[in-house]
Enzyme design. Sequence first.
Site, PDB file in Angstrom:
ATOM      1  N   CYS A 136      34.893  43.449  44.440  1.00  0.00           N
ATOM      2  CA  CYS A 136      34.672  41.996  44.457  1.00  0.00           C
ATOM      3  C   CYS A 136      33.496  41.593  45.346  1.00  0.00           C
ATOM      4  O   CYS A 136      32.602  40.850  44.917  1.00  0.00           O
ATOM      5  CB  CYS A 136      35.953  41.268  44.861  1.00  0.00           C
ATOM      6  SG  CYS A 136      36.470  41.522  46.580  1.00  0.00           S
ATOM      7  N   HIS A 193      39.536  38.679  49.009  1.00  0.00           N
ATOM      8  CA  HIS A 193      38.940  38.655  47.667  1.00  0.00           C
ATOM      9  C   HIS A 193      37.915  37.541  47.588  1.00  0.00           C
ATOM     10  O   HIS A 193      38.056  36.496  48.229  1.00  0.00           O
ATOM     11  CB  HIS A 193      40.014  38.441  46.597  1.00  0.00           C
ATOM     12  CG  HIS A 193      39.507  38.679  45.202  1.00  0.00           C
ATOM     13  ND1 HIS A 193      39.344  39.935  44.675  1.00  0.00           N
ATOM     14  CD2 HIS A 193      39.120  37.801  44.234  1.00  0.00           C
ATOM     15  CE1 HIS A 193      38.888  39.832  43.441  1.00  0.00           C
ATOM     16  NE2 HIS A 193      38.730  38.553  43.153  1.00  0.00           N
ATOM     17  N   HIS A 251      34.298  37.232  38.757  1.00  0.00           N
ATOM     18  CA  HIS A 251      34.712  38.129  39.842  1.00  0.00           C
ATOM     19  C   HIS A 251      35.080  39.496  39.275  1.00  0.00           C
ATOM     20  O   HIS A 251      35.257  39.662  38.069  1.00  0.00           O
ATOM     21  CB  HIS A 251      35.884  37.531  40.628  1.00  0.00           C
ATOM     22  CG  HIS A 251      37.194  37.529  39.890  1.00  0.00           C
ATOM     23  ND1 HIS A 251      38.399  37.777  40.510  1.00  0.00           N
ATOM     24  CD2 HIS A 251      37.496  37.324  38.580  1.00  0.00           C
ATOM     25  CE1 HIS A 251      39.375  37.710  39.613  1.00  0.00           C
ATOM     26  NE2 HIS A 251      38.864  37.427  38.449  1.00  0.00           N
TER      27      HIS A 251
END
Length: 357
Positions: free
Chosen positions: A272, A320, A332
């Site tokens: 990520c 994240h 993402h």
Amino acid sequence: MDAPVAAHRKPRQQPFGGQAARTAATLALAGAATATAFEGTGHAEPRLTPAQIKARVDRLYQEAEVATEKYNGAREETASARRSLGRLRDEAARRTERLNASRNALGSFATAQYRSGSLDPGLQLALTSDPDDYLERAALAERTGDRQATAVGGVQRELMELARLRAQAGERMDQLEARRRELAEHKSTVRAKLAAAERLLAELTEEQRAAYESGGPVAGPGSAATRADRSAAPRAGLQAPNSRAAQAIAFAYGALGKPYVWGATGPNAFDCSGLVQAAWRSAGVSLPRTTYTQINAGRRVARSQLAPGDLVFFYSGISHVGLYIGGGQMIHAPRPGAPVRVAPIDEMPFAGATRVS
């Protein structure tokens, strides 16, 4: 004597007989069977429903991502410690060369004194019969003494500097070893979490797993296709605030479908934070490597003020990150097995946002 004692004994109790005995035996067997059944069910592991499996796998992947970001940070620190150690070693090598040169200069002075018989310069000059020669040699001796003192001081300084550099190099080596151990620990944690998630996913049917990997619910047909269509959402109406944000978003769109690999920064796979870092790097902006450092790389913005190109962060541990593209959507790299895709920002607990341009 025996007879009177026997006469006072109580009669022995007789066990059940006939129908009573058979009834008691039946009840005893039934009780034993019931106890065994309860014991068996008490230790049996209940089979998880697909929804429970999804919840557990989601948690494992989120924990793995926390460890992944720690791994990324430790890897950055390892590289920094290695570079610092290399610079210290290079400087120590240069100082060693200077030390050797200073020692050679002292050696030449020592050789000259040995050849002159180690006599005191003043005594040697006093013995000369030529005044002019005396004065000339006196001036030479003074200059020689100054140069010798300078050479001795140079050796002392180089020795002290070498000692300092070696102490620093030792500290850097300790730091490097500590980072290497930390890397190994985080890597082990990530692999264990991913292996546990894979074991749980193996309990799903092919259709359920396909639905999960596509981001849809694990029960019910058609969910995978629905999310797959959404992951290829068109860019119509996209309004980036500036050219750099537009370039970062264009890069992220170009990465759609590429696999998630923990620790990867592209160009063929990403985690990520690696995706966000690579997207903004393509726009000429250097971002830190990890989620918990990226969130401090720009100006914080409220969720209601989000603009395309902003970094959006999730979970309380800031584990994240995605790249906001507008309309409540982001691009993402979700998790292992799930490629880079478009997703709503409300599918995870929102933690904050940063604007880097």
